[in-house]
Each structure stands twice: as C-alpha cells, then as structure tokens.
Design an enzyme around this catalytic site. Structure first.
Site, PDB file in Angstrom:
ATOM      1  N   SER A  46      41.714  41.430  26.587  1.00  0.00           N
ATOM      2  CA  SER A  46      41.213  41.892  25.762  1.00  0.00           C
ATOM      3  C   SER A  46      41.325  43.640  25.896  1.00  0.00           C
ATOM      4  O   SER A  46      41.660  44.487  24.940  1.00  0.00           O
ATOM      5  CB  SER A  46      39.351  42.263  25.849  1.00  0.00           C
ATOM      6  OG  SER A  46      39.041  42.329  26.429  1.00  0.00           O
ATOM      7  N   ASN A  47      41.487  44.328  27.158  1.00  0.00           N
ATOM      8  CA  ASN A  47      42.173  45.365  27.334  1.00  0.00           C
ATOM      9  C   ASN A  47      44.004  45.846  27.664  1.00  0.00           C
ATOM     10  O   ASN A  47      43.921  46.670  26.844  1.00  0.00           O
ATOM     11  CB  ASN A  47      41.865  45.376  28.974  1.00  0.00           C
ATOM     12  CG  ASN A  47      40.240  46.381  29.664  1.00  0.00           C
ATOM     13  OD1 ASN A  47      40.028  47.100  29.195  1.00  0.00           O
ATOM     14  ND2 ASN A  47      39.491  44.683  30.227  1.00  0.00           N
ATOM     15  N   LEU A  80      47.666  41.648  44.873  1.00  0.00           N
ATOM     16  CA  LEU A  80      49.144  41.860  45.441  1.00  0.00           C
ATOM     17  C   LEU A  80      49.466  42.562  46.992  1.00  0.00           C
ATOM     18  O   LEU A  80      48.368  42.634  47.484  1.00  0.00           O
ATOM     19  CB  LEU A  80      49.163  43.678  45.045  1.00  0.00           C
ATOM     20  CG  LEU A  80      49.091  43.881  43.419  1.00  0.00           C
ATOM     21  CD1 LEU A  80      49.171  45.336  42.550  1.00  0.00           C
ATOM     22  CD2 LEU A  80      50.193  42.844  42.803  1.00  0.00           C
ATOM     23  N   HIS A 112      38.422  47.856  36.863  1.00  0.00           N
ATOM     24  CA  HIS A 112      37.495  47.367  37.594  1.00  0.00           C
ATOM     25  C   HIS A 112      35.925  46.886  37.019  1.00  0.00           C
ATOM     26  O   HIS A 112      35.526  48.611  36.785  1.00  0.00           O
ATOM     27  CB  HIS A 112      37.485  47.951  38.812  1.00  0.00           C
ATOM     28  CG  HIS A 112      36.190  46.138  40.013  1.00  0.00           C
ATOM     29  ND1 HIS A 112      37.160  45.448  40.869  1.00  0.00           N
ATOM     30  CD2 HIS A 112      35.169  46.945  40.584  1.00  0.00           C
ATOM     31  CE1 HIS A 112      35.988  44.901  41.324  1.00  0.00           C
ATOM     32  NE2 HIS A 112      34.733  45.299  40.973  1.00  0.00           N
ATOM     33  N   ASP A 122      40.646  46.467  45.178  1.00  0.00           N
ATOM     34  CA  ASP A 122      39.608  47.486  44.833  1.00  0.00           C
ATOM     35  C   ASP A 122      39.547  48.972  45.475  1.00  0.00           C
ATOM     36  O   ASP A 122      37.925  49.188  45.262  1.00  0.00           O
ATOM     37  CB  ASP A 122      38.234  46.936  44.093  1.00  0.00           C
ATOM     38  CG  ASP A 122      38.528  45.462  43.544  1.00  0.00           C
ATOM     39  OD1 ASP A 122      39.877  45.438  42.284  1.00  0.00           O
ATOM     40  OD2 ASP A 122      37.878  44.668  43.178  1.00  0.00           O
ATOM     41  N   ASN A 153      44.640  50.005  37.537  1.00  0.00           N
ATOM     42  CA  ASN A 153      44.121  49.445  37.402  1.00  0.00           C
ATOM     43  C   ASN A 153      42.705  49.555  36.890  1.00  0.00           C
ATOM     44  O   ASN A 153      41.775  50.451  37.323  1.00  0.00           O
ATOM     45  CB  ASN A 153      43.482  48.229  39.317  1.00  0.00           C
ATOM     46  CG  ASN A 153      42.793  47.314  39.463  1.00  0.00           C
ATOM     47  OD1 ASN A 153      43.206  45.982  38.337  1.00  0.00           O
ATOM     48  ND2 ASN A 153      41.451  46.953  39.486  1.00  0.00           N
TER      49      ASN A 153
HETATM   50  C1  GRF Z   1      37.709  43.005  32.693  1.00  0.00           C
HETATM   51  O1  GRF Z   1      36.997  43.207  32.996  1.00  0.00           O
HETATM   52  C2  GRF Z   1      39.166  43.491  33.890  1.00  0.00           C
HETATM   53  O2  GRF Z   1      38.074  45.188  33.802  1.00  0.00           O
HETATM   54  C3  GRF Z   1      38.487  43.091  35.194  1.00  0.00           C
HETATM   55  O3  GRF Z   1      39.332  41.267  34.556  1.00  0.00           O
HETATM   56  C4  GRF Z   1      38.346  41.884  33.125  1.00  0.00           C
HETATM   57  C5  GRF Z   1      39.342  41.416  32.479  1.00  0.00           C
HETATM   58  O4  GRF Z   1      39.324  40.906  30.877  1.00  0.00           O
HETATM   59  N1  GRF Z   1      39.591  43.192  36.378  1.00  0.00           N
HETATM   60  P1  GRF Z   1      40.830  40.895  29.887  1.00  0.00           P
HETATM   61  O5  GRF Z   1      41.764  40.278  30.321  1.00  0.00           O
HETATM   62  O6  GRF Z   1      41.284  42.486  29.632  1.00  0.00           O
HETATM   63  O7  GRF Z   1      39.912  40.714  28.804  1.00  0.00           O
END
Ligand code: GRF
Length: 218
Positions: free
Chosen positions: A13-14, A89, A105, A147, A103
C-alpha cells in the site's frame, strides 16, 4: 528526475502511494524478497519493472540477500526506498548505500523499534491510563541497526479510547501514505539530504511539512 528503487515484501500500500504521488522521482524497479507479494501486482499494473527473489531458490538466506543486493547495484539508483521490506539488511550493503536508503516505520521512533508497534503503543496507552497516547509513523535514513538512523519526518496521532490494533493500524497507515511520498519527493528535489550522518533540511521545507501536519526533523 531521481531514479528510485522500492523494496517490498508484502501488501504494497505504501508502494501504491509512492507511485501515485511521484513528482520529482521515477520508480525504475520494484524488488521483492517474496515472490507472492501482492505489491508486485501493483507495480505491474503501473508498468513498473519488477524482480522477485524466491527464498527457496537460494541456497541460504545470505545468498538470497546477496542476489537482491546485486540487482540493486546493477540498477544503481539515486534512492532505495524500503516500503514494508521485512528483511534485515546486511551491514556492508547499508554502508555502501548509506544516505541513499530510507525506510518507513509504523511508530514514532525511537519508540517501538521492531515489530508489533500498534499493540505495544496500545499497551502503553492502557498502562498509563491514557496519558501516553502519542503514536504515528516515522521516515528515516537507514543505518545499520534495525529501525535506526537519522529521523527525517514523523506524523503523529492520538490514540483514542476504543482504539484497537486494527483501527490504530489503519489510521497510522493512512498517515504513512501521506508522509512517505512527501519525503521522497523532497529528497528528490534536494530539499532534504544526508550529510555527515545527519539530516539536513531547509527551513522552507520544514514549514511546508508542518503545514501538512508533519514534524520534520534535521
Ligand atoms: C507499513 O506499516 C510500514 O510502515 C511497515 O510495513 C508496512 C508495510 O505495509 N514497514 P504496505 O506493504 O506498504 O502496505
């Protein structure tokens, strides 16, 4: 136009929000460490090249990681964007690309590094009788420990009575979808950069972020 690689492991989704909001960058490749990641379909539909590395095709985890790193090196992007990339990584890879990896988080780092951030935020909220209600998400440059690395920007919310892990995850995720493309566009436009292991940000960029509700560091 910055050439960006997005690394994913799952839903994507991101990735979708990064594709939709791309202004100053072009996503030249999406790489997954999981051949079944639904995010690969999102990239395909958008006409973006994808490469997925099947863990079982590699003789070891390190060989699997090295195949991914080799692909990244061949493409030699301006920026590597970790969007739900659930693989730690290796140090030498991070060192080679330090300042070029970001990244997202789902917590207000340095609080709640690692997994289960929403459950841990809710636990703290309950234990503190609702006084510790700040939660949200962070975009940061990647350093070697999981992180960690200089924080670029955060988007915060307040946990509400009645929130569950599911409702909290949804609200934080919709913040992620605003914050992440904003940061990547600003990096590509050279308004945010990594210098001497720190984030450097112009005041006007900070103000622009603040007007969207982001807390911009550096
Ligand atoms: C997100 O909550 C991001 O912050 C974390 O993993 C999740 C990934 O979600 N690192 P998506 O695959 O982008 O929907």
């Amino acid at each position: 136009m910055d050439r960006v690689i997005v690394l994913i492991s799952g839903r994507g989704s991101n990735l979708r929000s990064l594709i939709t909001a791309a202004k100053n960058y072009k996503i030249v490749e999406v790489i997954s460490n999981n051949t079944n990641a639904p995010g690969l379909q999102i990239a395909d539909t958008a006409g973006i090249e994808t490469t997925a590395f099947e863990r079982n095709d590699a003789p070891s985890l390190i060989a699997h990681k090295k195949a991914i790193y080799q692909k990244v090196k061949e493409i030699s992007p301006d920026l590597i964007v970790l969007a739900g990339f659930m693989q730690i990584l290796e140090k030498d890879f991070v060192e080679q690309f330090v300042g070029k990896i970001v990244n997202i988080h789902p917590s207000l780092l340095p609080q709640f590094r690692g997994l289960d951030t929403h459950r841990r935020a809710l636990d703290l909220y309950c234990q503190s009788n609702g006084t510790q209600s700040r939660h949200g998400c962070t975009v940061h440059y990647v350093h070697n420990e999981v992180d960690t690395g200089p924080i670029i920007a955060q988007s915060a919310l307040k946990i509400q009575p009645g929130d569950t892990e599911v409702t909290l995850a949804q609200r934080v995720l919709s913040q992620e979808h605003q914050l992440f493309p904003w940061v990547v566009n600003e990096i590509a436009d050279e308004n945010i950069c990594y210098t001497n292991a720190k984030v450097k940000i112009f005041d006007k960029t900070r103000r622009r972020g603040a007007s969207q509700g982001f807390n911009v560091h550096g």
